[in-house]
Design a protein around this motif. Structure first.
Motif, PDB file in Angstrom:
ATOM      1  N   SER A  66       0.834  -1.207   0.000  1.00  0.00           N
ATOM      2  CA  SER A  66       0.000   0.000   0.000  1.00  0.00           C
ATOM      3  C   SER A  66       0.862   1.247   0.000  1.00  0.00           C
ATOM      4  O   SER A  66       0.587   2.219  -0.708  1.00  0.00           O
ATOM      5  CB  SER A  66      -0.930   0.004   1.219  1.00  0.00           C
ATOM      6  OG  SER A  66      -1.887  -1.016   1.129  1.00  0.00           O
ATOM      7  N   SER A  67       1.916   1.242   0.802  1.00  0.00           N
ATOM      8  CA  SER A  67       2.815   2.391   0.852  1.00  0.00           C
ATOM      9  C   SER A  67       3.569   2.559  -0.458  1.00  0.00           C
ATOM     10  O   SER A  67       3.731   3.673  -0.961  1.00  0.00           O
ATOM     11  CB  SER A  67       3.801   2.224   2.011  1.00  0.00           C
ATOM     12  OG  SER A  67       4.746   3.269   2.020  1.00  0.00           O
ATOM     13  N   ILE A  68       4.007   1.456  -1.050  1.00  0.00           N
ATOM     14  CA  ILE A  68       4.785   1.530  -2.289  1.00  0.00           C
ATOM     15  C   ILE A  68       3.924   2.021  -3.450  1.00  0.00           C
ATOM     16  O   ILE A  68       4.348   2.873  -4.241  1.00  0.00           O
ATOM     17  CB  ILE A  68       5.412   0.160  -2.589  1.00  0.00           C
ATOM     18  CG1 ILE A  68       6.533  -0.124  -1.603  1.00  0.00           C
ATOM     19  CG2 ILE A  68       5.925   0.099  -4.014  1.00  0.00           C
ATOM     20  CD1 ILE A  68       7.164  -1.473  -1.758  1.00  0.00           C
ATOM     21  N   VAL A  69       2.728   1.469  -3.593  1.00  0.00           N
ATOM     22  CA  VAL A  69       1.870   1.899  -4.701  1.00  0.00           C
ATOM     23  C   VAL A  69       1.450   3.344  -4.510  1.00  0.00           C
ATOM     24  O   VAL A  69       1.223   4.086  -5.461  1.00  0.00           O
ATOM     25  CB  VAL A  69       0.645   0.971  -4.837  1.00  0.00           C
ATOM     26  CG1 VAL A  69      -0.390   1.243  -3.765  1.00  0.00           C
ATOM     27  CG2 VAL A  69       0.012   1.124  -6.217  1.00  0.00           C
ATOM     28  N   PHE A  70       1.378   3.788  -3.241  1.00  0.00           N
ATOM     29  CA  PHE A  70       1.063   5.185  -2.957  1.00  0.00           C
ATOM     30  C   PHE A  70       2.159   6.072  -3.533  1.00  0.00           C
ATOM     31  O   PHE A  70       1.885   7.136  -4.102  1.00  0.00           O
ATOM     32  CB  PHE A  70       0.957   5.382  -1.446  1.00  0.00           C
ATOM     33  CG  PHE A  70      -0.075   6.387  -1.034  1.00  0.00           C
ATOM     34  CD1 PHE A  70       0.291   7.664  -0.653  1.00  0.00           C
ATOM     35  CD2 PHE A  70      -1.416   6.062  -1.034  1.00  0.00           C
ATOM     36  CE1 PHE A  70      -0.663   8.588  -0.272  1.00  0.00           C
ATOM     37  CE2 PHE A  70      -2.377   6.966  -0.652  1.00  0.00           C
ATOM     38  CZ  PHE A  70      -1.997   8.242  -0.270  1.00  0.00           C
TER      39      PHE A  70
END
Length: 260
Positions: A66-70
């Motif tokens: 979730s953090s990376i795709v953000f």
């Protein structure tokens, strides 16, 4: 040295800017708790190894992704919305360096979110976090983070030219959970979906972590997952470089990089 200093400065500044946003705080501090709780409800009565592979690692990887795709979508889109994307693009510091700095910053926040998920499961649900081969796990984790950062860079370049970055971000976030087998083996998926899974680095990233956290460590299995992950990472590096040159050429030719 100037590029290294610029990269470090970008990482530090972006980490501060990211965590100042309420939505990002939710992704880092709150969503891992939801993912972990959901996973424990699904696998609560299974074996210790299954709980670790699909609850601890699965929910932790969901928080990390979730953090990376953000970082791949929202940050690029936000710069465009603020009117600063073109300024960053033509600044003396190469756009790739700035983009990599943002990705590293959010990957670090994602790692913190992953650790939070581990701690939550350990102290709230009393799960055993048994790392049979801790140094092998840490080494594998470094390669996993590198691979995900490369994949994120590839996605960010695609989102840079798109005017629908947020829609694309929301579109790929949850399907990746399913296609890459974060919460269940991909063998449950239809054959044609498994084909997609095998060309995505997150599939092999989490598989590698599962392979190195089994009690009876199989060097052949670990080597296979590691080779697949490294091969895909190298492939996406070449694709990323090609996309970067293509994006650079197209952005300079049309001059519409900042059009929202």
């Amino acid at each position: 040295m100037n590029l290294a200093a610029s990269l470090l400065h970008t990482i530090l500044v972006h980490m501060k800017l990211s965590i100042a946003r309420p939505m990002f705080k939710f992704i880092i501090w709150i969503s891992p708790l939801f993912y972990s709780t959901l996973a424990i409800f699904i696998y609560g009565k299974d074996s210790t190894e299954t709980l670790f592979h699909y609850v601890v690692l699965g929910s932790g990887f969901m928080a990390l992704w979730s953090s990376i795709v953000f970082s791949s979508a929202s940050d690029v889109n936000r710069e465009r919305f603020y009117g600063t994307l073109e300024i960053i693009f033509i600044s003396p510091v190469p756009f790739a360096v700035t983009l990599i700095g943002k990705i590293i910053a959010n990957t670090l926040w994602g790692l913190i979110s992953m650790i939070l998920s581990f701690v939550y499961l350990k102290f709230v649900f009393q799960l055993d976090l048994v790392f049979y081969h801790p140094w092998v796990f840490l080494t594998a984790l470094l390669f996993v983070l590198l691979s995900l950062a490369v994949f994120s860079f590839f996605l960010a370049l695609a989102f840079t030219l798109s005017r629908q970055a947020e829609a694309l971000m929301n579109f790929i976030e949850y399907p990746i959970y399913l296609i890459c087998g974060f919460l269940f083996p991909i063998s449950y998926l239809p054959a044609w979906v498994q084909g997609i899974s095998y060309v995505l680095p997150p599939t092999w990233a989490i598989q590698l972590l599962r392979d190195v956290t089994t009690e009876t460590l199989s060097s052949q299995t670990v080597l296979f997952s590691f080779t697949a992950l490294v091969s895909l990472t190298v492939l996406y590096i070449f694709i990323g470089v090609y996309f970067y040159r293509l994006m650079d050429k197209k952005a300079r030719f049309h001059g519409k990089l900042g059009v929202y």
